[in-house]
Design an enzyme around this catalytic site. Structure first.
Site, PDB file in Angstrom:
ATOM      1  CB  CYS A 114      -0.946   0.008   1.185  1.00 41.76           C
ATOM      2  SG  CYS A 114      -2.098  -1.371   1.136  1.00 41.76           S
ATOM      3  CG  HIS A 250      -3.225   3.743   1.748  1.00 42.03           C
ATOM      4  ND1 HIS A 250      -3.655   3.287   0.521  1.00 42.03           N
ATOM      5  CD2 HIS A 250      -3.305   2.675   2.599  1.00 42.03           C
ATOM      6  CE1 HIS A 250      -3.973   2.009   0.629  1.00 42.03           C
ATOM      7  NE2 HIS A 250      -3.772   1.615   1.881  1.00 42.03           N
ATOM      8  CG  ASN A 280      -6.639  -0.647   1.098  1.00 38.04           C
ATOM      9  OD1 ASN A 280      -5.900  -0.243   0.203  1.00 38.04           O
ATOM     10  ND2 ASN A 280      -6.178  -1.054   2.259  1.00 38.04           N
TER      11      ASN A 280
HETATM   12  O1  UT7 Z   1      -3.844  -0.698   3.429  1.00 40.06           O
HETATM   13  C1  UT7 Z   1      -3.102  -0.845   4.599  1.00 40.06           C
HETATM   14  C2  UT7 Z   1      -3.535  -1.968   5.384  1.00 40.06           C
HETATM   15  N1  UT7 Z   1      -4.867  -2.022   5.868  1.00 40.06           N
HETATM   16  C3  UT7 Z   1      -5.389  -1.199   6.789  1.00 40.06           C
HETATM   17  O2  UT7 Z   1      -4.937  -0.107   7.029  1.00 40.06           O
HETATM   18  C4  UT7 Z   1      -6.577  -1.722   7.533  1.00 40.06           C
HETATM   19  C5  UT7 Z   1      -6.404  -1.515   9.014  1.00 40.06           C
HETATM   20  N2  UT7 Z   1      -7.478  -2.043   9.835  1.00 40.06           N
HETATM   21  C6  UT7 Z   1      -8.776  -1.673   9.738  1.00 40.06           C
HETATM   22  O3  UT7 Z   1      -9.149  -0.906   8.882  1.00 40.06           O
HETATM   23  C7  UT7 Z   1      -9.724  -2.181  10.802  1.00 40.06           C
HETATM   24  O4  UT7 Z   1      -9.010  -2.809  11.821  1.00 40.06           O
HETATM   25  C8  UT7 Z   1     -10.794  -3.153  10.232  1.00 40.06           C
HETATM   26  C9  UT7 Z   1     -11.792  -2.406   9.356  1.00 40.06           C
HETATM   27  C10 UT7 Z   1     -10.124  -4.271   9.466  1.00 40.06           C
HETATM   28  C11 UT7 Z   1     -11.587  -3.797  11.399  1.00 40.06           C
HETATM   29  O5  UT7 Z   1     -12.125  -2.803  12.228  1.00 40.06           O
HETATM   30  P1  UT7 Z   1     -12.016  -2.932  13.822  1.00 40.06           P
HETATM   31  O6  UT7 Z   1     -12.796  -1.861  14.396  1.00 40.06           O
HETATM   32  O7  UT7 Z   1     -10.553  -3.008  14.149  1.00 40.06           O
HETATM   33  O8  UT7 Z   1     -12.757  -4.295  14.071  1.00 40.06           O
HETATM   34  P2  UT7 Z   1     -12.215  -5.603  14.770  1.00 40.06           P
HETATM   35  O9  UT7 Z   1     -11.177  -6.257  13.921  1.00 40.06           O
HETATM   36  O10 UT7 Z   1     -11.887  -5.277  16.181  1.00 40.06           O
HETATM   37  O11 UT7 Z   1     -13.497  -6.495  14.746  1.00 40.06           O
HETATM   38  C12 UT7 Z   1     -14.606  -6.189  15.547  1.00 40.06           C
HETATM   39  C13 UT7 Z   1     -15.625  -7.308  15.377  1.00 40.06           C
HETATM   40  C14 UT7 Z   1     -15.054  -8.700  15.540  1.00 40.06           C
HETATM   41  O12 UT7 Z   1     -15.994  -9.468  16.225  1.00 40.06           O
HETATM   42  P3  UT7 Z   1     -15.812  -9.826  17.775  1.00 40.06           P
HETATM   43  O13 UT7 Z   1     -14.507 -10.592  17.846  1.00 40.06           O
HETATM   44  O14 UT7 Z   1     -15.742  -8.497  18.492  1.00 40.06           O
HETATM   45  O15 UT7 Z   1     -17.013 -10.643  18.088  1.00 40.06           O
HETATM   46  C15 UT7 Z   1     -14.949  -9.215  14.116  1.00 40.06           C
HETATM   47  O16 UT7 Z   1     -15.082 -10.604  14.023  1.00 40.06           O
HETATM   48  O17 UT7 Z   1     -16.184  -7.242  14.067  1.00 40.06           O
HETATM   49  C16 UT7 Z   1     -16.127  -8.534  13.459  1.00 40.06           C
HETATM   50  N3  UT7 Z   1     -15.992  -8.378  12.026  1.00 40.06           N
HETATM   51  C17 UT7 Z   1     -17.041  -8.206  11.230  1.00 40.06           C
HETATM   52  N4  UT7 Z   1     -18.371  -8.147  11.471  1.00 40.06           N
HETATM   53  C18 UT7 Z   1     -19.178  -7.948  10.438  1.00 40.06           C
HETATM   54  C19 UT7 Z   1     -14.857  -8.332  11.288  1.00 40.06           C
HETATM   55  N5  UT7 Z   1     -15.169  -8.160   9.995  1.00 40.06           N
HETATM   56  C20 UT7 Z   1     -16.516  -8.068   9.929  1.00 40.06           C
HETATM   57  C21 UT7 Z   1     -17.426  -7.864   8.878  1.00 40.06           C
HETATM   58  N6  UT7 Z   1     -18.747  -7.809   9.175  1.00 40.06           N
HETATM   59  N7  UT7 Z   1     -17.042  -7.714   7.588  1.00 40.06           N
END
Ligand code: UT7
Length: 323
Positions: A114, A250, A280
């Site tokens: 990225c 980005h 992204n």
């Molecule tokens: O390009 C450079 C690299 N990429 C990035 O910069 C991405 C960086 N990370 C992010 O953008 C965020 O961390 C995400 C969007 C990937 C995730 O957001 P978050 O607020 O950090 O969520 P999380 O990973 O803490 O997940 C929260 C909950 C989890 O459930 P539990 O364990 O709390 O029950 C996940 O399983 O959301 C769940 N979850 C989803 N639920 C519905 C994860 N993906 C999904 C989904 N739909 N698509």
């Protein structure tokens, strides 16, 4: 007098197929509401048919050449930032060179995931200021839809495909921060973070693999490192947040974009945001946002721009340029 790498043209290409968040509700335990609120993404484009990385890169490049009023024969080099080249080799950049009918100069890919476009801009700048090239076509192009695990809801809803291109040209300037062109660059990588974001395939496995990400951890590094690198790049030339007309970040997650802008001290009114429409697109996201920012009438000649990106590696960096 100082030679600066000045933007002479810009263009982009997005695949025809637009996929709204609701599409994922059919096959995954997810919702439009979750994707919007956690990432800011509403839709993304996915490549189909002949929309390969090299072809989308070529179409974006043709638009940038047209915008610049130049032909491929006017270019000295092509640098293509991508992690999704059509083949292991030759480089997608040489495929673009061939498709453009460019028989002179040289072409190569840069792979910094990225952060690829800030790495590519930095390398193009070095070629231009050292006199090794006068005009460089710099492209970011990706087909991340080819490396998704469609059963992993935590990654497959976040990425999209597309391409953006800039033409940089060496132009003599006064040597002040009022000059047009690239004014400062700042690059970093740290391979100890390999496992946070990677593709589990390649020549060692005989498969092309799929993307794996520790989203929360990458998020944490992004907020800390992006503001830092943007600040450092500005500081290198004695500029600060108040001098910035546009942050062009980005486009990974609206919450990362907002937190970074806040840390930098730049209000969101001065940030170009396209993540809602593109998702992204990895190395393509910054040139896509620059091109869309110009099309929207946000970015104008003379504006001071800071771009910043982070991705797999981890690799990250920032570029300060006056449009
Ligand atoms: O390009 C450079 C690299 N990429 C990035 O910069 C991405 C960086 N990370 C992010 O953008 C965020 O961390 C995400 C969007 C990937 C995730 O957001 P978050 O607020 O950090 O969520 P999380 O990973 O803490 O997940 C929260 C909950 C989890 O459930 P539990 O364990 O709390 O029950 C996940 O399983 O959301 C769940 N979850 C989803 N639920 C519905 C994860 N993906 C999904 C989904 N739909 N698509």
């Amino acid at each position: 007098m100082t030679v600066r790498a000045v933007v002479r043209g810009v263009g982009h290409y997005l695949p025809e197929r637009v996929v709204p968040n609701a599409e994922f509700e059919k096959s995954l335990d997810t919702s439009d509401e979750w994707i919007r609120s956690r990432s800011g993404i509403e839709r993304r484009h996915f490549a189909s048919g002949d929309e390969t990385t090299s072809k989308m890169a070529t179409w974006a490049a043709e638009r940038a050449l047209k915008n610049a009023g130049l032909d491929a024969a006017d270019l000295d080099a092509v640098i293509l930032a991508t992690s999704t080249a059509d083949l292991t080799f030759p480089s997608a950049a040489t495929m673009v060179q061939n498709a453009l009918g460019m028989r002179n100069g040289f072409a190569f890919d840069i792979q910094a995931v990225c952060a690829g476009f800030v790495y590519a801009l930095t390398n193009a700048n070095a070629l231009i200021v050292s006199g090794q090239a006068k005009r460089v076509l710099v492209i970011g192009a990706e087909t991340f839809s080819k490396i998704m695990d469609w059963t992993d809801r935590s990654t497959c809803v976040l990425f999209g495909d597309g391409a953006g291109a800039l033409i940089l040209e060496g132009v003599e300037q006064d040597g002040t921060t009022g000059d047009r062109g690239i004014l400062a660059t700042d690059l970093h990588s740290d391979g100890t973070y390999r496992d946070l974001l990677y593709v589990d395939g390649g020549v060692s496995t005989g498969t092309s693999g799929v993307l794996r990400m520790e989203g929360k951890e990458v998020f944490r590094h992004a907020v800390e490192k992006l503001a830092q690198t943007a600040h450092t790049a500005l500081e290198k030339v004695g500029l600060g947040a108040d001098d910035v007309d546009w942050v062009v970040p980005h486009q990974a997650n609206i919450r990362i974009i907002q937190s970074t802008a806040k840390k930098l001290g730049v209000p969101m009114e001065r940030v170009v945001v396209t993540v809602q429409d593109h998702g992204n697109t990895s190395a393509a996201s910054i040139p896509l946002a620059l091109s869309v920012g110009v099309e929207r009438g946000q970015i104008k000649t003379g504006d001071l721009i800071v771009t910043e990106a982070i991705g797999g590696g981890l690799a990250w960096g920032a570029v300060v340029l006056r449009w």
